[in-house]
Design a protein around this motif. Structure first.
Motif, PDB file in Angstrom:
ATOM      1  N   ASP A  17      -0.244  13.317   0.968  1.00 55.48           N
ATOM      2  CA  ASP A  17      -1.137  13.383   2.537  1.00 55.48           C
ATOM      3  C   ASP A  17      -1.634  13.857   2.732  1.00 55.48           C
ATOM      4  N   ASN A  18      -1.466  14.819   2.462  1.00 56.68           N
ATOM      5  CA  ASN A  18      -2.375  16.343   3.096  1.00 56.68           C
ATOM      6  C   ASN A  18      -3.077  16.509   2.916  1.00 56.68           C
ATOM      7  N   PRO A  19      -4.191  16.187   3.996  1.00 61.05           N
ATOM      8  CA  PRO A  19      -6.061  16.717   3.819  1.00 61.05           C
ATOM      9  C   PRO A  19      -6.556  17.661   3.896  1.00 61.05           C
ATOM     10  N   ALA A  20      -5.987  18.431   3.726  1.00 60.03           N
ATOM     11  CA  ALA A  20      -6.135  19.959   3.347  1.00 60.03           C
ATOM     12  C   ALA A  20      -6.451  19.940   1.537  1.00 60.03           C
ATOM     13  N   LEU A  21      -5.717  19.205   0.842  1.00 66.47           N
ATOM     14  CA  LEU A  21      -5.505  19.263  -0.382  1.00 66.47           C
ATOM     15  C   LEU A  21      -6.234  18.459  -1.196  1.00 66.47           C
ATOM     16  N   VAL A  22      -7.219  17.577  -0.822  1.00 61.42           N
ATOM     17  CA  VAL A  22      -7.633  16.529  -0.685  1.00 61.42           C
ATOM     18  C   VAL A  22      -8.763  17.216  -2.368  1.00 61.42           C
ATOM     19  N   ASP A  23      -9.478  17.846  -2.053  1.00 59.89           N
ATOM     20  CA  ASP A  23     -10.815  18.877  -2.275  1.00 59.89           C
ATOM     21  C   ASP A  23     -10.065  19.010  -3.774  1.00 59.89           C
ATOM     22  N   ASP A  24      -8.721  19.954  -3.460  1.00 63.84           N
ATOM     23  CA  ASP A  24      -8.503  21.152  -5.461  1.00 63.84           C
ATOM     24  C   ASP A  24      -8.300  19.675  -6.140  1.00 63.84           C
ATOM     25  N   LEU A  25      -7.293  17.890  -5.362  1.00 58.58           N
ATOM     26  CA  LEU A  25      -6.670  17.419  -6.463  1.00 58.58           C
ATOM     27  C   LEU A  25      -7.417  16.404  -6.710  1.00 58.58           C
ATOM     28  N   SER A  26      -8.712  16.618  -5.866  1.00 58.89           N
ATOM     29  CA  SER A  26      -9.723  15.126  -5.863  1.00 58.89           C
ATOM     30  C   SER A  26     -10.524  15.763  -8.282  1.00 58.89           C
ATOM     31  N   ASN A  27     -10.184  16.947  -8.449  1.00 61.23           N
ATOM     32  CA  ASN A  27     -10.858  17.802  -9.262  1.00 61.23           C
ATOM     33  C   ASN A  27     -10.121  17.676 -10.138  1.00 61.23           C
ATOM     34  N   LYS A  28      -8.790  17.375 -10.384  1.00 61.99           N
ATOM     35  CA  LYS A  28      -8.308  17.377 -11.605  1.00 61.99           C
ATOM     36  C   LYS A  28      -8.202  16.290 -12.681  1.00 61.99           C
ATOM     37  N   GLY A  29      -9.163  15.789 -12.417  1.00 61.74           N
ATOM     38  CA  GLY A  29      -9.492  14.796 -13.998  1.00 61.74           C
ATOM     39  C   GLY A  29      -8.239  13.416 -13.640  1.00 61.74           C
ATOM     40  N   LYS A  30      -7.862  13.320 -12.750  1.00 65.25           N
ATOM     41  CA  LYS A  30      -6.890  12.155 -11.844  1.00 65.25           C
ATOM     42  C   LYS A  30      -7.015  11.229 -10.768  1.00 65.25           C
ATOM     43  N   THR A  31      -6.646   9.710 -10.727  1.00 66.53           N
ATOM     44  CA  THR A  31      -6.866   8.843 -10.167  1.00 66.53           C
ATOM     45  C   THR A  31      -5.952   9.471  -8.892  1.00 66.53           C
ATOM     46  N   LEU A  32      -6.649   9.905  -7.396  1.00 60.57           N
ATOM     47  CA  LEU A  32      -6.166  10.172  -6.336  1.00 60.57           C
ATOM     48  C   LEU A  32      -6.124   9.273  -4.886  1.00 60.57           C
ATOM     49  N   MET A  33      -4.525   9.397  -4.858  1.00 60.49           N
ATOM     50  CA  MET A  33      -4.063   7.665  -3.929  1.00 60.49           C
ATOM     51  C   MET A  33      -4.324   9.116  -2.896  1.00 60.49           C
ATOM     52  N   TYR A  34      -4.061   8.497  -1.513  1.00 57.18           N
ATOM     53  CA  TYR A  34      -4.106   9.263  -0.267  1.00 57.18           C
ATOM     54  C   TYR A  34      -3.187   8.115   0.886  1.00 57.18           C
ATOM     55  N   LYS A  35      -2.043   8.544   1.013  1.00 59.28           N
ATOM     56  CA  LYS A  35      -1.484   7.715   1.991  1.00 59.28           C
ATOM     57  C   LYS A  35      -1.526   8.720   3.348  1.00 59.28           C
ATOM     58  N   ILE A  36      -1.694   7.318   4.101  1.00 58.79           N
ATOM     59  CA  ILE A  36      -1.572   7.621   5.766  1.00 58.79           C
ATOM     60  C   ILE A  36      -0.627   6.598   6.824  1.00 58.79           C
ATOM     61  N   GLU A  37      -0.302   7.512   7.313  1.00 58.57           N
ATOM     62  CA  GLU A  37       0.850   6.864   7.821  1.00 58.57           C
ATOM     63  C   GLU A  37       0.030   6.142   9.283  1.00 58.57           C
ATOM     64  N   VAL A  38       0.287   4.929   9.370  1.00 61.05           N
ATOM     65  CA  VAL A  38      -0.806   4.419  10.469  1.00 61.05           C
ATOM     66  C   VAL A  38       0.203   3.889  11.310  1.00 61.05           C
ATOM     67  N   THR A  39      -0.806   4.466  12.498  1.00 63.92           N
ATOM     68  CA  THR A  39      -0.303   4.714  14.172  1.00 63.92           C
ATOM     69  C   THR A  39      -1.913   3.181  14.858  1.00 63.92           C
ATOM     70  N   SER A  40      -2.819   4.024  14.273  1.00 65.96           N
ATOM     71  CA  SER A  40      -3.824   3.684  14.981  1.00 65.96           C
ATOM     72  C   SER A  40      -4.885   2.575  13.697  1.00 65.96           C
ATOM     73  N   LEU A  41      -5.018   1.303  13.192  1.00 69.03           N
ATOM     74  CA  LEU A  41      -5.898   0.828  12.123  1.00 69.03           C
ATOM     75  C   LEU A  41      -7.180   1.739  12.439  1.00 69.03           C
ATOM     76  N   GLU A  42      -7.809   1.537  13.693  1.00 71.36           N
ATOM     77  CA  GLU A  42      -9.212   2.628  14.164  1.00 71.36           C
ATOM     78  C   GLU A  42      -9.440   3.702  13.519  1.00 71.36           C
ATOM     79  N   GLU A  43      -8.470   4.239  14.129  1.00 72.18           N
ATOM     80  CA  GLU A  43      -8.043   5.652  13.900  1.00 72.18           C
ATOM     81  C   GLU A  43      -8.210   5.829  11.770  1.00 72.18           C
ATOM     82  N   THR A  44      -7.129   4.648  11.170  1.00 68.08           N
ATOM     83  CA  THR A  44      -6.953   4.828   9.480  1.00 68.08           C
ATOM     84  C   THR A  44      -8.638   4.278   8.943  1.00 68.08           C
ATOM     85  N   GLU A  45      -9.202   3.782   9.918  1.00 67.80           N
ATOM     86  CA  GLU A  45     -10.320   3.588   9.088  1.00 67.80           C
ATOM     87  C   GLU A  45     -10.681   4.852   9.514  1.00 67.80           C
ATOM     88  N   GLN A  46     -11.208   5.557  10.189  1.00 66.00           N
ATOM     89  CA  GLN A  46     -12.190   6.795  10.195  1.00 66.00           C
ATOM     90  C   GLN A  46     -11.569   7.779   9.217  1.00 66.00           C
TER      91      GLN A  46
END
Length: 202
Positions: free
Chosen positions: A82-111
């Motif tokens: 759920d850490n945006p700072a890790l996305v670049d590193d984790l997306s290069n591990k050769g595995k599927t990446l699932m990103y968790k978002i705690e939703v407070t606003s669906l509009e912000e979530t979509e962004q």
């Protein structure tokens, strides 16, 4: 027997949860694999649990640092964060990446989803309040564009409405605590899985 949708169960740290999930047809279970997590599963414990399970996929949950020895967790196919700072590193591990978002606003979530979609394979949207029919319609707009798994906001009485109206890729639940060896507190997991059982494998 099977389940009518894909199910991901996170925070698994014991064999009891793993065996129950595998037996019920859960698609994937997640293990917290960084030492700072209160339910941390070491590589040795992970291998011990995984060796007893068949027909189920494994995910590694990483929230604070990408500095994890993924080679020691060799059968893990998906990384959850759920850490945006890790996305670049984790997306290069050769595995599927699932990103968790705690939703407070669906509009912000979509962004957020729009910014991350090039590096993220699945979005796990976590809700704290009960979902309404209006929420289902808003989520449906997201599921038409992204692969979305829903956590929270539903129970055994409403999960089928969510699946029928919002059309998510699947749902996410949390593993229970092992209060004694072989004795687990499943905290609603059993009821939801029983509510989405089907006579046919999906």
């Amino acid at each position: 027997m099977g389940l009518k949708t894909r199910v991901f169960v996170s925070d698994v740290d014991n064999l009891g949860d793993g065996r129950y999930c595998a037996g019920m047809g859960v698609e994937m279970i997640g293990f917290p694999i960084e030492e700072s997590h209160p339910r941390y599963v070491s590589a040795d414990k992970y291998k011990e649990i995984a060796s007893w399970l068949a027909g189920i996929k494994f995910a590694g949950e990483v929230y604070s640092s990408a500095d994890v020895d993924f080679a020691a967790y060799d059968a893990i196919e998906t990384i959850v964060t759920d850490n945006p700072a890790l996305v670049d590193d984790l997306s290069n591990k050769g595995k599927t990446l699932m990103y968790k978002i705690e939703v407070t606003s669906l509009e912000e979530t979509e962004q957020q989803m729009s910014m991350l979609e090039q590096k993220v394979d699945l979005f796990l949207l976590e809700f704290s309040a009960d979902l309404t029919a209006q929420d289902y319609a808003s989520i449906r707009q997201l599921t038409e564009e992204y692969k979305v798994i829903i956590a929270g906001g539903f129970n055994e009485n409403t999960v089928n409405n969510l699946l029928d109206e919002a059309k998510p890729e699947g749902i996410a639940l949390k593993g229970g605590s092992e209060v004694a060896v072989g004795v687990n507190t499943f905290d609603g997991l059993v009821e939801v899985l029983e509510a989405i059982e089907t006579d046919e494998w999906v």
